[in-house]
Design a protein around this motif. Structure first.
Motif, PDB file in Angstrom:
ATOM      1  N   VAL A 177      -8.178   0.621   1.017  1.00 55.90           N
ATOM      2  CA  VAL A 177      -7.979   1.427  -0.188  1.00 55.90           C
ATOM      3  C   VAL A 177      -9.316   1.789  -0.812  1.00 55.90           C
ATOM      4  O   VAL A 177      -9.582   2.939  -1.165  1.00 55.90           O
ATOM      5  CB  VAL A 177      -7.114   0.653  -1.210  1.00 55.90           C
ATOM      6  N   ALA A 178     -10.170   0.795  -0.938  1.00 55.32           N
ATOM      7  CA  ALA A 178     -11.469   1.030  -1.567  1.00 55.32           C
ATOM      8  C   ALA A 178     -12.291   2.040  -0.785  1.00 55.32           C
ATOM      9  O   ALA A 178     -12.910   2.944  -1.335  1.00 55.32           O
ATOM     10  CB  ALA A 178     -12.225  -0.289  -1.681  1.00 55.32           C
ATOM     11  N   VAL A 237     -10.166   0.541 -10.759  1.00 55.17           N
ATOM     12  CA  VAL A 237     -11.283  -0.338 -10.388  1.00 55.17           C
ATOM     13  C   VAL A 237     -12.492  -0.039 -11.270  1.00 55.17           C
ATOM     14  O   VAL A 237     -13.134  -0.940 -11.832  1.00 55.17           O
ATOM     15  CB  VAL A 237     -11.637  -0.170  -8.894  1.00 55.17           C
ATOM     16  N   ILE A 254      -6.404   4.640  -8.208  1.00 57.81           N
ATOM     17  CA  ILE A 254      -6.819   3.277  -7.848  1.00 57.81           C
ATOM     18  C   ILE A 254      -8.318   3.124  -8.072  1.00 57.81           C
ATOM     19  O   ILE A 254      -8.794   2.120  -8.619  1.00 57.81           O
ATOM     20  CB  ILE A 254      -6.432   2.989  -6.383  1.00 57.81           C
ATOM     21  N   LYS A 255      -9.048   4.146  -7.684  1.00 56.07           N
ATOM     22  CA  LYS A 255     -10.489   4.078  -7.912  1.00 56.07           C
ATOM     23  C   LYS A 255     -10.805   3.991  -9.404  1.00 56.07           C
ATOM     24  O   LYS A 255     -11.684   3.233  -9.829  1.00 56.07           O
ATOM     25  CB  LYS A 255     -11.168   5.315  -7.318  1.00 56.07           C
ATOM     26  N   PHE A 261      -5.380   8.265  -4.302  1.00 52.59           N
ATOM     27  CA  PHE A 261      -6.592   7.443  -4.231  1.00 52.59           C
ATOM     28  C   PHE A 261      -7.300   7.364  -5.585  1.00 52.59           C
ATOM     29  O   PHE A 261      -7.781   6.317  -5.989  1.00 52.59           O
ATOM     30  CB  PHE A 261      -7.567   8.013  -3.192  1.00 52.59           C
ATOM     31  N   GLU A 262      -7.366   8.503  -6.245  1.00 50.66           N
ATOM     32  CA  GLU A 262      -8.157   8.574  -7.470  1.00 50.66           C
ATOM     33  C   GLU A 262      -7.712   7.560  -8.530  1.00 50.66           C
ATOM     34  O   GLU A 262      -8.563   6.893  -9.137  1.00 50.66           O
ATOM     35  CB  GLU A 262      -8.070   9.996  -8.045  1.00 50.66           C
ATOM     36  N   TRP A 303     -17.543   1.128 -10.905  1.00 52.64           N
ATOM     37  CA  TRP A 303     -17.534   1.721  -9.544  1.00 52.64           C
ATOM     38  C   TRP A 303     -18.911   2.249  -9.224  1.00 52.64           C
ATOM     39  O   TRP A 303     -19.377   3.125  -9.928  1.00 52.64           O
ATOM     40  CB  TRP A 303     -16.504   2.851  -9.445  1.00 52.64           C
ATOM     41  N   PHE A 322       0.945   3.958  -3.073  1.00 53.96           N
ATOM     42  CA  PHE A 322       0.559   5.355  -2.870  1.00 53.96           C
ATOM     43  C   PHE A 322       1.740   6.293  -3.093  1.00 53.96           C
ATOM     44  O   PHE A 322       1.579   7.396  -3.608  1.00 53.96           O
ATOM     45  CB  PHE A 322      -0.036   5.548  -1.474  1.00 53.96           C
ATOM     46  N   VAL A 380       0.832  -1.202   0.000  1.00 49.76           N
ATOM     47  CA  VAL A 380       0.000   0.000   0.000  1.00 49.76           C
ATOM     48  C   VAL A 380       0.869   1.256   0.000  1.00 49.76           C
ATOM     49  O   VAL A 380       0.637   2.192  -0.772  1.00 49.76           O
ATOM     50  CB  VAL A 380      -0.959  -0.013   1.227  1.00 49.76           C
ATOM     51  N   ALA A 401     -11.269   4.363   1.046  1.00 43.31           N
ATOM     52  CA  ALA A 401     -10.693   5.710   1.005  1.00 43.31           C
ATOM     53  C   ALA A 401     -10.905   6.397  -0.330  1.00 43.31           C
ATOM     54  O   ALA A 401     -10.586   7.571  -0.491  1.00 43.31           O
ATOM     55  CB  ALA A 401      -9.196   5.632   1.293  1.00 43.31           C
ATOM     56  N   CYS A 402     -11.434   5.656  -1.284  1.00 41.35           N
ATOM     57  CA  CYS A 402     -11.492   6.221  -2.631  1.00 41.35           C
ATOM     58  C   CYS A 402     -12.598   7.240  -2.824  1.00 41.35           C
ATOM     59  O   CYS A 402     -12.679   7.867  -3.872  1.00 41.35           O
ATOM     60  CB  CYS A 402     -11.629   5.098  -3.662  1.00 41.35           C
TER      61      CYS A 402
END
Lengths: 354, 429
Positions: B19-20, A39, A35-36, A32-33, A45, A21, A17, B22-23
């Motif tokens: 992680v999820a 996904v 990784i989101k 964060f963005e 999402w 990051f 992690v 926190a997104c």
């Protein structure tokens, strides 16, 4: 002791992690963005929300070849072999599958079965060749495999640009699409093939069973751990090595088949997608354990499919996805290695004190 | 043992969950927002007519474009990228782009999946910039019938075309009449060569690339004979195809090596037909070593910058006006599936507002030859020069155009072979 175990299990995850990051922050994102977005770009999402079936289908069909190749590599790794030639085995599986898809005309169920069988045979023969070079010719499997990777890639290019070229076109972009009846059956509007999923899961379960419940698997492990001793114990080591390459090659061949008739729907030069090399990382991360292959290869499939979002949404080059992938692998391996080392030292200290 | 594995698994899952969690929310940004003034339109050829549905909106128009190569390749993809940016500047729209959309660079990505992502981001029109995206463009058009799309260089919307797809009523085609650009390029090469031998670095072989090779050859012959007073049949013209639009290591031929081979074979002017600039760059390197060499790059108006002193000029695409027209047709609801093969604006082929095809002269072209080139361009523009006039034979000796016969669009578009006199294998497949 349990708290120590928990600590040593959390450390690798923590290293991963932090590394991820750190990289994303260094790339100028908020961490964060991206990784989101990866996904979101791979499974939606929130994950698996309505309307994301197409993305999920693509991700699953990228997962299939990575997972199949990883399952095969578990066998060769356990036999003590670095099967770098798995890329060539994937490609050769795709070529054999493409041949049947183009040339054979029978009922669809039979055709699909024949294509998969042909793909498995193609990969198996190419894997066997690596094994024969290793056992009969003394050619290190890394060099032999790498050489055969290039040969397979060159054969693909030749087939695409000449005998299987599109009418009036000589291009390395690929062959004509295969007939519809030669394509893996999939859910409507997606590439997602339940058959491919079932084959993959069965293959992984089979590999797990091979090393958990069969004498063959046990002997294969013994060959991998100490070949001279295994030979002295009466195990025909060369035959076992060849067997490992055959199993791995067959699974890689099916992976190539999935690429050809389940994802690209034609033969292209980059048909392997470099998923063979990626599978090596998966297996190292999974530490040769079959069921860990499932989530880890899915994670890599998510990056492969979803990282385009970085460029689309953040104007960050999508190559960052590959860098992220490499960073995760290295940091995870470091974390796992460090934790294992610490755990072993603590166990030894405990044994000495009692 | 089991508990250890369980703990490890839980730990990893926990990490992912953190992680999820926190997104945050699902809002997202798009890139390259631009605004500007009014646009212009260009003429279009025929085609079919079925209107695709568009959604009126007060938000800025969004255009998505998939680029087969890198957006800064000094060649084909950059020409599209900058044309699309210019177009969005003109109409106050936003551009969503993604480059390297090809299986070698992005094996897990398909054009239709990228198109869907762009539509999800609000793209009201999606452009596929390469012939190589044919299958992906078809799939995307089928899966998103409400979204207007454009397959550049294709013929799926041409009722007379061989790949006509009447069912894809939301998929247009656009292409520029680069045949003229290549004629001009060939003319510059024919005017300049000292050895009487030209080399052409070809991409892959198909109707489009043969069409362009033939055009360059005809332009070179014309100028060699009419302005230099030499016998056109003495002019040698060799083409070698690398296998794709740009070099892919291990898959295509090495473009730099092909250039070397052509030069070593006697060519002193290299014409490029690939998306990138190896022909110019390698010729420039060898010219720096004292060889008398020149080159004509392709696609992008600033391509000569790679080796300006030996550059005879560049035939280039100016996609901006076409994209403005297409975007406006989506905005006003008049978008139809049409096939457009856009000519240069002969009044000024380098007019950024009106001409899809242009030619910018390079420093390597002498002023005398520059004047001849201007005459040639004027002749093409007023119709007094028509190079596709018989008698012309195909490479295998069969007749393409009889004596006095002139080629139709469809004959030029579907160039089955290279012309007689061109050296090199052009009809594989």
């Amino acid at each position: 002791m349990t708290s120590n175990r928990l600590l040593y299990a959390l450390i690798p995850a923590g290293v991963v992690v932090v590394a991820a990051f750190g990289l994303l922050l260094a790339a100028g994102t908020n961490g964060f963005e991206p990784i989101k977005l990866i996904v979101e770009g791979s499974i939606g999402w929130p994950p698996f929300e309505e309307g994301t079936s197409s993305k999920v289908g693509d991700t699953v069909m990228v997962w299939v070849p990575i997972a199949l190749a990883s399952a095969g590599l578990i066998v060769t790794f356990n036999a003590g072999m670095w099967n770098i030639g798995i890329e060539g085995q994937i490609i050769m599986g795709a070529i054999f599958a493409a041949f049947v898809a183009r040339e054979v005309s029978v009922s669809r169920p039979l055709l699909i079965a024949l294509i998969i069988l042909a793909g498995a045979v193609g990969g198996m023969l190419w894997g066997l060749l690596v094994g024969v070079l290793r056992t009969a010719g003394g050619v290190n499997e890394i060099f032999g495999g790498l050489g055969l990777d290039f040969v397979a890639a060159s054969i693909t290019t030749y087939l695409i640009i000449d005998p299987w070229s599109r009418t009036g076109v000589a291009s390395t972009s690929g062959t004509d699409p295969f007939p519809d009846e030669a394509l893996l059956p999939s859910l409507e509007g997606t590439r997602l093939s339940p058959l491919a999923i079932v084959i993959t899961l069965v293959a992984i379960a089979g590999i797990w069973l091979l090393f958990r419940g069969t004498l063959y698997g046990l002997k294969l492990k013994a060959v991998g751990r100490n070949r001279p001793s295994s030979f002295l114990m009466g195990i025909p080591t060369n035959r076992y090595l060849l067997g490992a390459f055959v199993i791995c090659g067959a699974l890689a061949g099916i992976a190539g088949t999935s690429q050809a008739i389940g994802f690209h729907f034609r033969l292209i030069p980059a048909i392997s997608g470099n998923y063979g090399f990626l599978a090596i990382l998966v297996v190292l991360l999974a530490r040769f354990r079959a069921f860990w292959v499932i989530p880890i290869s899915f994670f890599f499939a998510m990056i492969a499919v979803g990282s385009s979002q970085l460029q689309l949404r953040l104007d960050v080059n999508s190559a960052l996805g590959g860098v992220l992938q490499g960073t995760l692998v290295l940091s995870a391996m470091f974390g796992l290695g460090w934790a294992a080392h610490r755990f072993r030292k603590q166990a030894e200290a405990g044994a000495e004190s009692t | 043992m089991l508990s250890k594995r369980l703990i490890q698994m839980l730990a990893v899952l926990l990490a992912f969950a953190l992680v999820a969690a926190a997104c945050g929310d699902s809002s997202s940004d798009t890139t390259a927002t631009t605004t500007g003034g009014g646009g212009t339109t260009t003429t279009t050829d025929g085609g079919t007519a079925t209107t695709a549905t568009t959604t009126p909106s007060t938000d800025p128009f969004k255009m998505g474009i998939l680029l087969v190569g890198p957006e800064f390749d000094q060649g084909y993809s950059q020409a599209h990228f900058e044309g699309a940016e210019w177009a969005m500047d003109q109409i106050g729209g936003e551009l969503i782009s993604l480059d390297f959309i090809n299986p070698a660079d992005n094996p897990g990505l398909t054009p239709e999946a990228v198109a869907k992502d762009m539509i999800d981001q609000g793209a009201q029109m999606v452009v596929f910039n390469s012939d190589d995206m044919r299958d992906g463009a078809f799939a995307a058009a089928e899966q998103n019938p409400e979204t207007p799309m454009v397959w550049v260089s294709g013929d799926s919307a041409w009722a007379d075309g061989r790949a006509y797809r009447a069912d894809l009523t939301n998929l247009s085609n656009v292409w520029g009449q680069m045949t003229f650009g290549k004629m001009i390029a060939g003319c510059a090469a024919g005017l300049t060569t000292q050895t009487g031998k030209l080399g052409y670095l070809g991409p892959l072989t198909n109707d489009e690339t043969r069409r362009l090779v033939n055009s360059a050859y005809l332009g070179a012959q014309y100028c060699y004979e009419n302005y230099r007073g030499l016998d056109a049949s003495d002019l040698e013209f060799a083409v070698t195809y690398i296998g794709f639009w740009f070099e892919i290591p291990g898959v295509t031929l090495d473009a730099t090596q092909v250039v070397n081979d052509l030069i070593d074979g006697g060519a002193d002017v290299m014409l490029s037909g690939i998306d990138t600039t190896q022909a110019l760059v390698r010729s420039g390197q060898r010219a720096d070593g004292g060889e008398a060499l020149w080159a004509v790059p392709y696609d992008f108006e600033d391509a000569c910058q790679e080796a300006p002193s030996i550059c005879l000029g560049v035939p280039y695409f100016n996609w901006g006006p076409a994209y403005v027209d297409l975007a406006n047709s989506v905005i006003d609801g008049s978008f139809t599936a049409t096939w457009e093969w856009l000519p240069p604006d002969w009044a000024d082929i380098n007019n950024v507002n009106t001409s899809t095809i242009g030619y910018i002269k390079g420093d390597g072209l002498s002023s005398e030859n520059g004047a001849f080139l201007d005459q040639f361009i004027a002749g093409l523009g007023d119709g007094s020069i028509n190079l596709y006039a018989g008698p012309l034979n195909w490479q295998d000796g069969s007749s393409f155009l009889g004596d006095g016969e002139t080629a139709t669009d469809i004959q030029i578009w579907y160039s089955e072979q290279c012309l007689e006199g061109i050296e090199g294998v052009c009809d594989l497949g």
